[in-house]
Design an enzyme around this catalytic site. Structure first.
Site, PDB file in Angstrom:
ATOM      1  N   ASN A  45       0.814  -1.222   0.000  1.00 27.02           N
ATOM      2  CA  ASN A  45       0.000   0.000   0.000  1.00 27.02           C
ATOM      3  C   ASN A  45       0.845   1.268   0.000  1.00 27.02           C
ATOM      4  O   ASN A  45       0.318   2.372   0.134  1.00 27.02           O
ATOM      5  CB  ASN A  45      -0.945   0.004   1.200  1.00 27.02           C
ATOM      6  CG  ASN A  45      -0.209   0.137   2.527  1.00 27.02           C
ATOM      7  OD1 ASN A  45       1.018  -0.027   2.582  1.00 27.02           O
ATOM      8  ND2 ASN A  45      -0.949   0.440   3.589  1.00 27.02           N
ATOM      9  N   GLY A  46       2.168   1.140  -0.131  1.00 24.88           N
ATOM     10  CA  GLY A  46       3.031   2.306  -0.209  1.00 24.88           C
ATOM     11  C   GLY A  46       3.705   2.690   1.089  1.00 24.88           C
ATOM     12  O   GLY A  46       4.576   3.568   1.097  1.00 24.88           O
ATOM     13  N   GLN A 105       8.935  27.304  -0.807  1.00 25.28           N
ATOM     14  CA  GLN A 105       7.753  27.752  -0.057  1.00 25.28           C
ATOM     15  C   GLN A 105       8.197  28.227   1.326  1.00 25.28           C
ATOM     16  O   GLN A 105       7.856  27.655   2.353  1.00 25.28           O
ATOM     17  CB  GLN A 105       6.746  26.615   0.037  1.00 25.28           C
ATOM     18  CG  GLN A 105       6.235  26.144  -1.328  1.00 25.28           C
ATOM     19  CD  GLN A 105       5.174  25.062  -1.215  1.00 25.28           C
ATOM     20  OE1 GLN A 105       4.293  25.127  -0.356  1.00 25.28           O
ATOM     21  NE2 GLN A 105       5.245  24.063  -2.085  1.00 25.28           N
ATOM     22  N   LYS A 201      13.281  40.060 -14.289  1.00 25.68           N
ATOM     23  CA  LYS A 201      12.200  39.185 -14.745  1.00 25.68           C
ATOM     24  C   LYS A 201      10.950  39.439 -13.918  1.00 25.68           C
ATOM     25  O   LYS A 201      11.004  40.006 -12.826  1.00 25.68           O
ATOM     26  CB  LYS A 201      12.598  37.711 -14.624  1.00 25.68           C
ATOM     27  CG  LYS A 201      12.654  37.224 -13.192  1.00 25.68           C
ATOM     28  CD  LYS A 201      12.923  35.741 -13.094  1.00 25.68           C
ATOM     29  CE  LYS A 201      12.842  35.287 -11.637  1.00 25.68           C
ATOM     30  NZ  LYS A 201      13.127  33.870 -11.466  1.00 25.68           N
ATOM     31  N   ASP A 233      14.767  23.927 -12.181  1.00 27.02           N
ATOM     32  CA  ASP A 233      13.682  22.951 -12.114  1.00 27.02           C
ATOM     33  C   ASP A 233      13.212  22.614 -13.524  1.00 27.02           C
ATOM     34  O   ASP A 233      13.691  21.682 -14.144  1.00 27.02           O
ATOM     35  CB  ASP A 233      12.563  23.504 -11.244  1.00 27.02           C
ATOM     36  CG  ASP A 233      11.491  22.469 -10.950  1.00 27.02           C
ATOM     37  OD1 ASP A 233      11.565  21.344 -11.486  1.00 27.02           O
ATOM     38  OD2 ASP A 233      10.562  22.765 -10.172  1.00 27.02           O
ATOM     39  N   THR A 234      12.296  23.392 -14.063  1.00 30.31           N
ATOM     40  CA  THR A 234      11.828  23.120 -15.424  1.00 30.31           C
ATOM     41  C   THR A 234      12.712  23.770 -16.475  1.00 30.31           C
ATOM     42  O   THR A 234      12.594  23.471 -17.664  1.00 30.31           O
ATOM     43  CB  THR A 234      10.396  23.629 -15.617  1.00 30.31           C
ATOM     44  OG1 THR A 234      10.378  25.049 -15.427  1.00 30.31           O
ATOM     45  CG2 THR A 234       9.447  22.965 -14.620  1.00 30.31           C
ATOM     46  N   THR A 237      13.025  29.613 -16.471  1.00 29.36           N
ATOM     47  CA  THR A 237      13.624  30.870 -16.035  1.00 29.36           C
ATOM     48  C   THR A 237      15.018  31.042 -16.607  1.00 29.36           C
ATOM     49  O   THR A 237      15.357  32.084 -17.181  1.00 29.36           O
ATOM     50  CB  THR A 237      13.706  30.912 -14.490  1.00 29.36           C
ATOM     51  OG1 THR A 237      12.393  30.841 -13.956  1.00 29.36           O
ATOM     52  CG2 THR A 237      14.359  32.195 -14.020  1.00 29.36           C
TER      53      THR A 237
END
Length: 326
Positions: A45-46, A105, A201, A233-234, A237
């Site tokens: 179940n993880g 965050q 930016k 990250d992606t 930027t």
């Protein structure tokens, strides 16, 4: 005579989660110790199960786990491992987090948002961590979220010295991809004796990873620009910032970042970018397809830096002394 005397000898034990075993093995090798054998697996179940196969009673325990994808699983595993050490009567528990999850965050931008970076620190403290050792936090204030010592390591010497050996310093300009990285870029300038430029930016607050680059402040025409950031990250930027530098006449662009998160469309963006080289440390594992197919990615090892800091902590030395030359 009353009481019992002991030899008082200290014992270092080094543990690793399953997130980034290559880095753990390298740090252990630098320290000259073996990783403590650990049985860890997932139930159907993880749920995660962990048991150490050696006694940790009375030992100074160092537990390394980088918060890579799937990030929530590895954070949970680290918390379970901390709890297991606490219940095994470890003398002290130092949690090594090369990449600290949820670091972006770190404050409330708008109402009804969490401060998840603080929550991670609280969870580690509750689980039983006595100290955190981490590399290049997204913001320095995160150190204050943990109620105990935080050793904040820097990849700047490793990255800057690599770039300094590779590029003609007379043509080099250090570039901050946004206003928030200016302080770090200043340290690069001091170390390399190079001028500073800034890419201004603006983010769309309602769309994640959406960035619009406006202008470049500083002289970049005909220069070799090194863009410095804490993480990619992606890739949106940093690739947009590189495009802005080329549009302003930059001769070449090199990108450096401590943490190569490289999720989602990062692979395509890096491959299609005009950037000549992306330089990361191995705080996170490089995704397989990028490591195999993209020859303009260079990964430098942060293991010697982490091992030196662990040795200083264990021997009651000074971690700060490792970076005094900055």
């Amino acid at each position: 005579m009353t009481g019992i005397k002991t030899t008082g000898e200290k014992k270092l034990m080094f543990f690793s989660g399953r997130a980034h075993p290559e880095l753990a093995e390298e740090v252990a090798q630098q320290l000259g110790v073996g990783l403590v054998p650990t049985k860890a697996f997932d139930f159907a179940n993880g749920e995660i199960y962990v048991r150490y196969q050696e006694s940790a009673r009375g030992a100074d325990c160092f537990l390394i786990q980088s918060h890579t994808a799937p990030i929530n699983k590895w954070i949970m595993e680290q918390l379970i491992m901390i709890d297991a050490l606490k219940r095994a009567s470890a003398r002290s528990i130092t949690v090594i987090v090369p990449f600290y999850g949820y670091a972006r965050q770190d404050k409330k931008h708008r109402g009804r948002e969490p401060i998840s970076a603080r929550l991670i620190a609280d969870l580690m403290k509750t689980a039983g961590a006595d100290r955190i050792l981490t590399v290049d936090l997204h913001t320095d204030q995160i150190q204050g979220f943990f109620d105990g010592p935080v050793d904040h390591l820097f990849a700047l010497p490793l990255l800057a010295d690599y770039v300094g050996r590779k590029v003609d310093r007379e043509k080099l300009t250090v570039v901050s991809p946004d206003a928030g990285r200016v302080r770090v870029a200043d340290r690069w300038c001091d170390r390399l004796g190079a001028p500073l430029a800034i890419v201004h930016k603006r983010r769309d607050k309602d769309v994640a990873n959406q960035v619009t680059v406006h202008e470049v402040v500083g002289e970049v025409k005909g220069r070799v620009c090194v863009l410095v950031d804490d993480m990619i990250d992606t890739g949106g930027t940093i690739c947009a910032a590189a495009d802005a530098l080329f549009a302003h006449g930059a001769e070449d662009v090199i990108v450096t970042a401590t943490h190569g998160v490289l999720s989602g469309p990062a692979a395509d963006r890096l491959k299609n970018s005009r950037v000549s080289e992306f330089v990361f440390t191995n705080t996170l594992p490089t995704p397989g397809e990028l490591g195999r197919d993209l020859d303009k990615i260079t990964v430098l090892s942060i293991a010697p830096t982490i091992a030196s800091a662990v040795r200083e902590v264990f021997e009651d030395g000074s971690v700060t002394s490792l970076f005094d030359e900055q």
